[in-house]
Design a protein around this motif. Structure first.
Motif, PDB file in Angstrom:
ATOM      1  N   THR A 247       0.838  -1.199   0.000  1.00 59.10           N
ATOM      2  CA  THR A 247       0.000   0.000   0.000  1.00 59.10           C
ATOM      3  C   THR A 247       0.874   1.251   0.000  1.00 59.10           C
ATOM      4  O   THR A 247       0.708   2.157  -0.833  1.00 59.10           O
ATOM      5  N   ILE A 248       1.808   1.286   0.935  1.00 62.60           N
ATOM      6  CA  ILE A 248       2.698   2.449   1.060  1.00 62.60           C
ATOM      7  C   ILE A 248       3.605   2.568  -0.163  1.00 62.60           C
ATOM      8  O   ILE A 248       3.830   3.659  -0.694  1.00 62.60           O
ATOM      9  N   MET A 251       1.634   3.979  -3.188  1.00 60.10           N
ATOM     10  CA  MET A 251       1.291   5.391  -3.019  1.00 60.10           C
ATOM     11  C   MET A 251       2.535   6.284  -3.100  1.00 60.10           C
ATOM     12  O   MET A 251       2.464   7.419  -3.583  1.00 60.10           O
ATOM     13  N   TRP A 263      -7.842   6.747  -3.214  1.00 62.84           N
ATOM     14  CA  TRP A 263      -7.334   5.419  -2.846  1.00 62.84           C
ATOM     15  C   TRP A 263      -8.321   4.761  -1.878  1.00 62.84           C
ATOM     16  O   TRP A 263      -8.691   5.350  -0.868  1.00 62.84           O
ATOM     17  N   ILE A 274      -0.066   1.428   8.653  1.00 57.52           N
ATOM     18  CA  ILE A 274      -0.149   2.211   7.410  1.00 57.52           C
ATOM     19  C   ILE A 274       0.141   3.697   7.675  1.00 57.52           C
ATOM     20  O   ILE A 274       1.069   4.257   7.089  1.00 57.52           O
ATOM     21  N   PRO A 275      -0.601   4.383   8.567  1.00 55.89           N
ATOM     22  CA  PRO A 275      -0.256   5.790   8.836  1.00 55.89           C
ATOM     23  C   PRO A 275       1.047   5.949   9.612  1.00 55.89           C
ATOM     24  O   PRO A 275       1.765   6.939   9.427  1.00 55.89           O
ATOM     25  N   GLY A 278       3.674   5.090   6.695  1.00 58.58           N
ATOM     26  CA  GLY A 278       3.484   5.855   5.470  1.00 58.58           C
ATOM     27  C   GLY A 278       3.465   7.358   5.681  1.00 58.58           C
ATOM     28  O   GLY A 278       3.725   8.115   4.755  1.00 58.58           O
ATOM     29  N   VAL A 282       0.277   8.679   3.013  1.00 62.08           N
ATOM     30  CA  VAL A 282      -1.010   7.981   3.032  1.00 62.08           C
ATOM     31  C   VAL A 282      -2.147   8.842   3.575  1.00 62.08           C
ATOM     32  O   VAL A 282      -3.258   8.339   3.779  1.00 62.08           O
ATOM     33  N   LEU A 285      -6.012   8.441   2.511  1.00 64.42           N
ATOM     34  CA  LEU A 285      -6.322   7.068   2.105  1.00 64.42           C
ATOM     35  C   LEU A 285      -7.597   6.598   2.797  1.00 64.42           C
ATOM     36  O   LEU A 285      -7.755   6.780   4.011  1.00 64.42           O
ATOM     37  N   SER A 287     -10.338   3.253   3.536  1.00 65.75           N
ATOM     38  CA  SER A 287     -10.286   1.793   3.626  1.00 65.75           C
ATOM     39  C   SER A 287     -11.611   1.236   4.123  1.00 65.75           C
ATOM     40  O   SER A 287     -12.299   1.863   4.941  1.00 65.75           O
TER      41      SER A 287
END
Length: 399
Positions: A247-248, A251, A263, A274-275, A278, A282, A285, A287
């Motif tokens: 994912t990261i 992006m 996204w 993720i945060p 990223g 991100v 983003l 989800s």
């Protein structure tokens, strides 16, 4: 025909039918249950490409086991958890499952990790009559079962399924953002295929066509080609059948080339890492998600107590994966309690299929199974990364 000559074949047929359930009935093990304990097993990725999932899942399970046992266990029995490292390798998952079934004599397999690993190993469990409960994959094979195959009745899942959650989140985003060119990048395995199926099914239902479809091999680290293709194809919404690193990585590549679509990640994207990793890459983003992630500094009530207990036990912040691992054990404990003090595999299976509802402390959708439905829920949320945290955008979604 004389009445006696008509009755005799009927009696013979009834006797034959009476013997059939012995063949059709699901064989469920009673192993792993003593007067003082219940032995359960799990296989996790503790050293491979998705150990960022496996380690906190197992930690959440350990915390739940400690909590249950500290309160005296379930109907007087303590839980003993056997954990094996699969390294996200199907062959290792098979060996681990054989060991836990044959040597450790587990009563149930709880929360095993990963689509390819679970798929490779599950028949070992079913043949031995060991239930496979709440695996860490929402692929359809973990809950859809053929009623004519008695041993398939041993599969249950309480995770939000990839197909349904992707459909619900995509429908919401299309209705809200009105994109013209929906695209997807997904992992080339069972997990990614499920996300792709949800993506294509929902677009078809909305009379749209995918503009760009691209894949990557599990473990890949270079996504420059995928980013360039999707930019060239004019994508303005990209669904991500990815995990954390991918994912990261995608992006980051997109930012380099000035590619900035909407996204939308599948549920495995909805994790703290993720945060955390990223950062600004991100922000924004979206989800699909099953529940709100508890942050230790803002949680309240029982969730606050749980978060503090997790931090104290493992010296790390609780996350999505820890919640899922914790809930897997707590859901198991609820249905074992329901099965009663005279615990058998058959009584446990009946408790699972009873329709009785389990409600967790995290305000997730209710868990409920029946004889014909072994999937707990399909209710979906959409969340967004804002200022480094996942924030609820919309809950109660379906398609």
């Amino acid at each position: 025909m004389h009445i006696k000559s008509f009755v005799a074949p009927l009696v013979g047929a009834a006797a034959t039918l009476a013997m059939l359930p012995a063949f059709a009935q699901t064989k469920v093990t009673n192993q792993g249950v003593t007067a003082s304990e219940i032995v359960i097993g799990t296989h996790q990725d503790l050293s491979g490409p998705i150990k960022v999932w496996g380690v906190p899942v197992l930690n959440g399970m350990k915390l739940a086991v400690e909590e249950v046992n500290a309160k005296g266990g379930i109907n007087g029995r303590k839980i003993r958890l056997i954990a094996e490292d699969s390294g996200y390798d199907p062959k290792k998952a098979v060996l681990a499952s054989q060991k836990m079934v044959e040597k450790d004599k587990v009563f149930a397999m709880i929360g095993p990790m990963g689509s390819p690993t679970v798929l490779a190993a599950q028949d070992i469990l079913f043949e031995a009559g060991v239930p496979q409960l709440f695996p860490l994959t929402a692929a359809e094979f973990t809950y859809k079962f053929d009623p004519s195959k008695a041993q398939e009745r041993l599969k249950f899942n309480n995770l939000l399924p990839y197909v349904e959650s992707t459909r619900a989140a995509l429908k919401y985003m299309v209705d809200w953002k009105k994109p013209k060119s929906a695209c997807i990048m997904y992992q080339d395995d069972e997990y990614g295929k499920n996300v792709y199926d949800g993506f294509t099914q929902q677009l078809e239902a909305m009379k749209m066509k995918p503009v760009s479809v691209t894949t990557y091999k599990r473990g890949a680290s270079d996504f420059a080609a995928q980013a360039a293709k999707m930019k060239s194809d004019g994508c303005d919404l990209v669904v991500l059948g990815t995990v954390i690193r991918e994912t990261i990585g995608l992006m980051a590549e997109a930012k380099k080339i000035g590619f900035n679509p909407i996204w939308l990640g599948a549920t495995p994207v909805n994790v703290l890492e993720i945060p955390a990793l990223g950062k600004e890459l991100v922000e924004g983003l979206y989800s699909a998600a099953g529940f709100e992630i508890p942050y230790r500094d803002t949680a309240k009530g029982p969730v606050k107590e749980w978060a503090e207990a997790y931090f104290k036990m493992f010296n790390s912040e609780p996350n999505t994966q820890a919640v899922i691992g914790y809930n897997a054990i707590m859901t198991f404990a609820f249905y074992v309690q329901l099965a009663g003090k005279d615990l058998t595999g058959q009584k446990f299976l009946e408790a699972l299929e009873s329709g009785k509802e389990f409600k967790d402390i995290f305000n997730s959708p209710i868990t409920k199974f029946s004889k014909t439905n072994h999937l707990a829920t399909t209710i979906t949320q959409v969340q967004e990364v804002k200022n480094g945290r996942w924030v609820l955008v919309k809950d109660g979604l379906s398609f």
